[in-house]
Design a protein around this motif. Structure first.
Motif, PDB file in Angstrom:
ATOM      1  N   ALA A  92       1.020  -1.170   0.005  1.00 52.37           N
ATOM      2  CA  ALA A  92      -0.081   0.113  -0.023  1.00 52.37           C
ATOM      3  C   ALA A  92       0.830   1.363  -0.036  1.00 52.37           C
ATOM      4  O   ALA A  92       2.211   1.190   0.133  1.00 52.37           O
ATOM      5  CB  ALA A  92      -0.946  -0.131   1.088  1.00 52.37           C
ATOM      6  N   ILE A  93       0.249   2.381  -0.321  1.00 50.86           N
ATOM      7  CA  ILE A  93       0.882   3.631   0.079  1.00 50.86           C
ATOM      8  C   ILE A  93       0.569   3.893   1.662  1.00 50.86           C
ATOM      9  O   ILE A  93      -0.414   3.950   1.908  1.00 50.86           O
ATOM     10  CB  ILE A  93       0.419   4.622  -0.734  1.00 50.86           C
ATOM     11  N   TYR A  94       1.697   4.229   2.202  1.00 53.74           N
ATOM     12  CA  TYR A  94       1.683   4.538   3.630  1.00 53.74           C
ATOM     13  C   TYR A  94       1.622   6.007   3.953  1.00 53.74           C
ATOM     14  O   TYR A  94       2.573   6.616   3.500  1.00 53.74           O
ATOM     15  CB  TYR A  94       2.614   4.012   4.364  1.00 53.74           C
ATOM     16  N   TYR A  95       0.770   6.409   4.719  1.00 54.52           N
ATOM     17  CA  TYR A  95       0.634   8.064   5.180  1.00 54.52           C
ATOM     18  C   TYR A  95       0.910   8.381   6.554  1.00 54.52           C
ATOM     19  O   TYR A  95       0.382   7.284   7.290  1.00 54.52           O
ATOM     20  CB  TYR A  95      -0.515   8.736   4.616  1.00 54.52           C
ATOM     21  N   CYS A  96       1.647   9.145   6.819  1.00 58.72           N
ATOM     22  CA  CYS A  96       1.579   9.727   8.369  1.00 58.72           C
ATOM     23  C   CYS A  96       0.433  10.921   8.263  1.00 58.72           C
ATOM     24  O   CYS A  96       0.348  11.626   7.376  1.00 58.72           O
ATOM     25  CB  CYS A  96       2.789   9.924   9.058  1.00 58.72           C
ATOM     26  N   ALA A  97       0.128  11.023   9.589  1.00 62.58           N
ATOM     27  CA  ALA A  97      -0.816  12.143   9.727  1.00 62.58           C
ATOM     28  C   ALA A  97      -0.663  12.673  11.327  1.00 62.58           C
ATOM     29  O   ALA A  97      -0.540  11.884  12.066  1.00 62.58           O
ATOM     30  CB  ALA A  97      -2.319  11.802   9.643  1.00 62.58           C
ATOM     31  N   ALA A  98      -1.097  13.909  11.495  1.00 62.94           N
ATOM     32  CA  ALA A  98      -1.008  14.456  12.851  1.00 62.94           C
ATOM     33  C   ALA A  98      -2.149  14.978  13.115  1.00 62.94           C
ATOM     34  O   ALA A  98      -2.834  15.642  12.442  1.00 62.94           O
ATOM     35  CB  ALA A  98       0.046  15.555  12.919  1.00 62.94           C
ATOM     36  N   ARG A  99      -2.525  14.974  14.490  1.00 59.22           N
ATOM     37  CA  ARG A  99      -3.560  15.459  14.871  1.00 59.22           C
ATOM     38  C   ARG A  99      -3.493  16.649  16.167  1.00 59.22           C
ATOM     39  O   ARG A  99      -2.546  16.236  16.977  1.00 59.22           O
ATOM     40  CB  ARG A  99      -4.563  14.348  15.869  1.00 59.22           C
ATOM     41  N   ARG A 100      -4.047  17.616  16.005  1.00 58.41           N
ATOM     42  CA  ARG A 100      -3.981  18.731  17.044  1.00 58.41           C
ATOM     43  C   ARG A 100      -3.971  18.293  18.345  1.00 58.41           C
ATOM     44  O   ARG A 100      -4.704  17.257  18.624  1.00 58.41           O
ATOM     45  CB  ARG A 100      -4.906  19.845  16.636  1.00 58.41           C
ATOM     46  N   PRO A 101      -3.463  19.123  19.122  1.00 57.30           N
ATOM     47  CA  PRO A 101      -3.487  18.749  20.696  1.00 57.30           C
ATOM     48  C   PRO A 101      -4.875  19.033  21.087  1.00 57.30           C
ATOM     49  O   PRO A 101      -5.734  19.759  20.653  1.00 57.30           O
ATOM     50  CB  PRO A 101      -2.774  19.668  21.487  1.00 57.30           C
ATOM     51  N   MET A 102      -5.497  18.092  22.094  1.00 60.89           N
ATOM     52  CA  MET A 102      -6.524  18.083  22.745  1.00 60.89           C
ATOM     53  C   MET A 102      -7.904  18.065  22.104  1.00 60.89           C
ATOM     54  O   MET A 102      -9.128  18.508  22.172  1.00 60.89           O
ATOM     55  CB  MET A 102      -7.058  19.508  23.485  1.00 60.89           C
ATOM     56  N   THR A 103      -7.778  17.149  20.780  1.00 64.58           N
ATOM     57  CA  THR A 103      -8.816  17.107  19.789  1.00 64.58           C
ATOM     58  C   THR A 103      -8.635  15.355  19.683  1.00 64.58           C
ATOM     59  O   THR A 103      -7.902  14.770  19.950  1.00 64.58           O
ATOM     60  CB  THR A 103      -8.634  17.653  18.516  1.00 64.58           C
ATOM     61  N   GLY A 105     -10.757  12.108  16.918  1.00 60.98           N
ATOM     62  CA  GLY A 105     -11.273  12.055  15.685  1.00 60.98           C
ATOM     63  C   GLY A 105     -10.175  12.015  14.593  1.00 60.98           C
ATOM     64  O   GLY A 105      -9.181  11.474  14.362  1.00 60.98           O
ATOM     65  N   SER A 106     -10.493  13.063  13.479  1.00 58.57           N
ATOM     66  CA  SER A 106      -9.784  13.224  12.391  1.00 58.57           C
ATOM     67  C   SER A 106      -8.455  13.699  12.529  1.00 58.57           C
ATOM     68  O   SER A 106      -8.177  14.530  13.474  1.00 58.57           O
ATOM     69  CB  SER A 106     -10.603  14.157  11.289  1.00 58.57           C
ATOM     70  N   TYR A 107      -7.677  13.695  11.623  1.00 61.77           N
ATOM     71  CA  TYR A 107      -6.230  14.353  11.501  1.00 61.77           C
ATOM     72  C   TYR A 107      -6.122  15.574  10.718  1.00 61.77           C
ATOM     73  O   TYR A 107      -7.032  15.471   9.808  1.00 61.77           O
ATOM     74  CB  TYR A 107      -5.602  13.084  11.153  1.00 61.77           C
ATOM     75  N   ASP A 108      -5.242  16.257  11.188  1.00 63.79           N
ATOM     76  CA  ASP A 108      -5.433  17.803  10.685  1.00 63.79           C
ATOM     77  C   ASP A 108      -4.376  18.129   9.443  1.00 63.79           C
ATOM     78  O   ASP A 108      -4.576  18.647   8.562  1.00 63.79           O
ATOM     79  CB  ASP A 108      -5.214  18.618  11.508  1.00 63.79           C
ATOM     80  N   TYR A 109      -3.381  17.271   9.597  1.00 59.28           N
ATOM     81  CA  TYR A 109      -2.058  17.184   8.522  1.00 59.28           C
ATOM     82  C   TYR A 109      -1.769  15.831   7.954  1.00 59.28           C
ATOM     83  O   TYR A 109      -1.670  14.890   8.758  1.00 59.28           O
ATOM     84  CB  TYR A 109      -1.048  18.030   9.312  1.00 59.28           C
ATOM     85  N   TRP A 110      -1.719  16.002   6.838  1.00 66.54           N
ATOM     86  CA  TRP A 110      -1.119  14.625   5.978  1.00 66.54           C
ATOM     87  C   TRP A 110       0.064  14.592   5.517  1.00 66.54           C
ATOM     88  O   TRP A 110       0.162  15.750   4.887  1.00 66.54           O
ATOM     89  CB  TRP A 110      -2.320  14.110   5.221  1.00 66.54           C
ATOM     90  N   GLY A 111       0.867  13.820   5.210  1.00 69.90           N
ATOM     91  CA  GLY A 111       1.894  13.807   4.478  1.00 69.90           C
ATOM     92  C   GLY A 111       1.476  13.088   2.936  1.00 69.90           C
ATOM     93  O   GLY A 111       0.475  12.822   2.684  1.00 69.90           O
ATOM     94  N   GLN A 112       2.556  12.915   1.902  1.00 71.55           N
ATOM     95  CA  GLN A 112       2.142  12.834   0.806  1.00 71.55           C
ATOM     96  C   GLN A 112       2.366  11.194   0.561  1.00 71.55           C
ATOM     97  O   GLN A 112       1.690  10.578  -0.792  1.00 71.55           O
ATOM     98  CB  GLN A 112       3.428  13.383  -0.468  1.00 71.55           C
ATOM     99  N   GLY A 113       2.801  10.483   1.411  1.00 71.79           N
ATOM    100  CA  GLY A 113       2.802   8.897   1.568  1.00 71.79           C
ATOM    101  C   GLY A 113       3.953   8.323   0.750  1.00 71.79           C
ATOM    102  O   GLY A 113       4.710   9.068   0.132  1.00 71.79           O
ATOM    103  N   THR A 114       4.453   7.331   1.369  1.00 73.95           N
ATOM    104  CA  THR A 114       5.628   6.485   0.590  1.00 73.95           C
ATOM    105  C   THR A 114       5.313   5.159   0.437  1.00 73.95           C
ATOM    106  O   THR A 114       4.147   4.411   1.238  1.00 73.95           O
ATOM    107  CB  THR A 114       6.610   6.296   1.905  1.00 73.95           C
ATOM    108  N   GLN A 115       5.515   4.446  -0.706  1.00 78.64           N
ATOM    109  CA  GLN A 115       4.972   3.345  -1.245  1.00 78.64           C
ATOM    110  C   GLN A 115       5.669   2.136  -0.505  1.00 78.64           C
ATOM    111  O   GLN A 115       6.706   1.923  -0.590  1.00 78.64           O
ATOM    112  CB  GLN A 115       5.173   2.984  -2.752  1.00 78.64           C
ATOM    113  N   VAL A 116       4.961   1.085  -0.184  1.00 78.49           N
ATOM    114  CA  VAL A 116       5.428  -0.250   0.299  1.00 78.49           C
ATOM    115  C   VAL A 116       4.941  -1.228  -0.456  1.00 78.49           C
ATOM    116  O   VAL A 116       3.748  -1.493  -0.796  1.00 78.49           O
ATOM    117  CB  VAL A 116       5.148  -0.342   1.808  1.00 78.49           C
TER     118      VAL A 116
END
Length: 120
Positions: A92-103, A105-116
């Motif tokens: 798959a393409i693997y993505y990392c994502a970051a979620r703002r503090p004290m929240t 559910g959904s994540y706020d920032y996403w990378g472009q992904g890396t293929q595995v």
């Protein structure tokens, strides 16, 4: 603003290992929970693992539990996904994502992904 950059993907045989890295530019991961997600061709993006700030709690999808380990090095502003005993279905393409503090559910920032790609 936060830009996430993944690295470490590649081609590996089934049973092998890879370590993915996720780092940021613009601001640090300080106080952010970080997650890894993946998307295989024809499938929806799915959750893989997440780690809290500063790293005391982790959570995994059942499909990777016992094989993958998420960790973070806050001094290096990097989050890792160690993947062992890889299977072709981990391709798959693997993505990392970051979620703002004290929240939650959904994540706020996403990378472009890396293929595995895992070959059988």
């Amino acid at each position: 603003q936060m830009q996430l950059v993944e690295s470490g993907g590649g081609l590996v045989q089934a049973g092998g290992s890879l370590r993915l890295s996720c780092t940021t530019s613009g601001r640090t991961f300080s106080s952010f929970a970080v997650g890894w997600f993946r998307q295989a061709p024809g499938n929806e993006r799915e959750f893989v693992a997440t780690i809290s700030w500063p790293g005391g709690s982790t959570y995994y999808a059942d499909s990777v539990k016992g094989r993958f380990t998420i960790s973070r090095d806050n001094a290096k502003n990097t989050v890792y996904l160690q993947m062992n005993s890889l299977k072709p279905e981990d391709t798959a393409i693997y993505y990392c994502a970051a979620r703002r503090p004290m929240t939650t559910g959904s994540y706020d920032y996403w990378g472009q992904g890396t293929q595995v790609t895992v070959s059988s």
